[in-house]
Design a protein around this motif. Sequence first.
Motif, PDB file in Angstrom:
ATOM      1  N   HIS A  30       0.842  -1.196   0.000  1.00 10.66           N
ATOM      2  CA  HIS A  30       0.000   0.000   0.000  1.00 10.66           C
ATOM      3  C   HIS A  30       0.872   1.240   0.000  1.00 10.66           C
ATOM      4  O   HIS A  30       1.565   1.523   0.986  1.00 10.66           O
ATOM      5  N   HIS A  59      -3.081   4.909  -2.190  1.00 13.35           N
ATOM      6  CA  HIS A  59      -4.023   5.566  -1.281  1.00 13.35           C
ATOM      7  C   HIS A  59      -4.400   6.945  -1.801  1.00 13.35           C
ATOM      8  O   HIS A  59      -5.507   7.410  -1.568  1.00 13.35           O
ATOM      9  N   HIS A  74      -7.038   2.303  -2.805  1.00 16.96           N
ATOM     10  CA  HIS A  74      -7.503   2.181  -1.425  1.00 16.96           C
ATOM     11  C   HIS A  74      -8.192   3.467  -0.996  1.00 16.96           C
ATOM     12  O   HIS A  74      -7.712   4.562  -1.296  1.00 16.96           O
ATOM     13  N   SER A 102     -10.044  -1.415  -1.901  1.00 22.82           N
ATOM     14  CA  SER A 102     -10.069  -1.694  -0.468  1.00 22.82           C
ATOM     15  C   SER A 102     -10.359  -0.405   0.292  1.00 22.82           C
ATOM     16  O   SER A 102     -10.359   0.675  -0.287  1.00 22.82           O
ATOM     17  N   SER A 103     -10.601  -0.543   1.602  1.00 17.88           N
ATOM     18  CA  SER A 103     -10.868   0.643   2.404  1.00 17.88           C
ATOM     19  C   SER A 103     -10.459   0.423   3.853  1.00 17.88           C
ATOM     20  O   SER A 103     -10.380  -0.712   4.320  1.00 17.88           O
TER      21      SER A 103
END
Length: 195
Positions: A30, A59, A74, A102-103
């Motif tokens: 990430h 992100h 994300h 995703s989160s």
Amino acid sequence: MIVLIAPETDIPNEIEILHRLFQDGLQYYHLRKPNKNFEEHVAYLNQIDAQYHNRIVVHYFHELVNTFDLKGIHFQEQKRIDHIDNPGQYFKGLNMFGKSISSSFHEPEDLDNCYFEFDYHLLSPIFSSISKVGYEGRGFDVNHIDKIIIGMGGVTDSNIETFKQLGYKGVGVLGGIWNSENPLDVFNKIQSQFK
């Protein structure tokens, strides 16, 4: 499943260590660099061998998926709250085919009640954070939630079994790897517990 979060500020030999982690089997990296602008994100990604780009989740600057062959995007909690009511509008203009979404969550109830189907969910803090001072662990048990949940906060190579018992399908690591004397050793010890 191991999700490695980037250190917020660059550390010495970061890209070299990252390449070694990818070679050792890291599948989810990430890229979370809140202090880097768009150009700095591009420069960072350009330092990473292109064969590993498909293991990187961004992100910030989600539009990077249009330029690089990334794993996915994300949503940090606030961004999810701001945009997920109208996902069609948000994803317009993003090449999301075959990409992961995703989160982050900080309450199991919010995660359980979220109607949007994320590929996986990061929940924190499970144990007290190694990288964030004063971020106390809350030991959430998620066995009752039928979603892929990755536990974060205080992950070490010695508490993986506890994460599994609490119902997590994997762990999200930041300080546990980047703050260690030997990031590769720690990664391999954690990875061996998920084989």
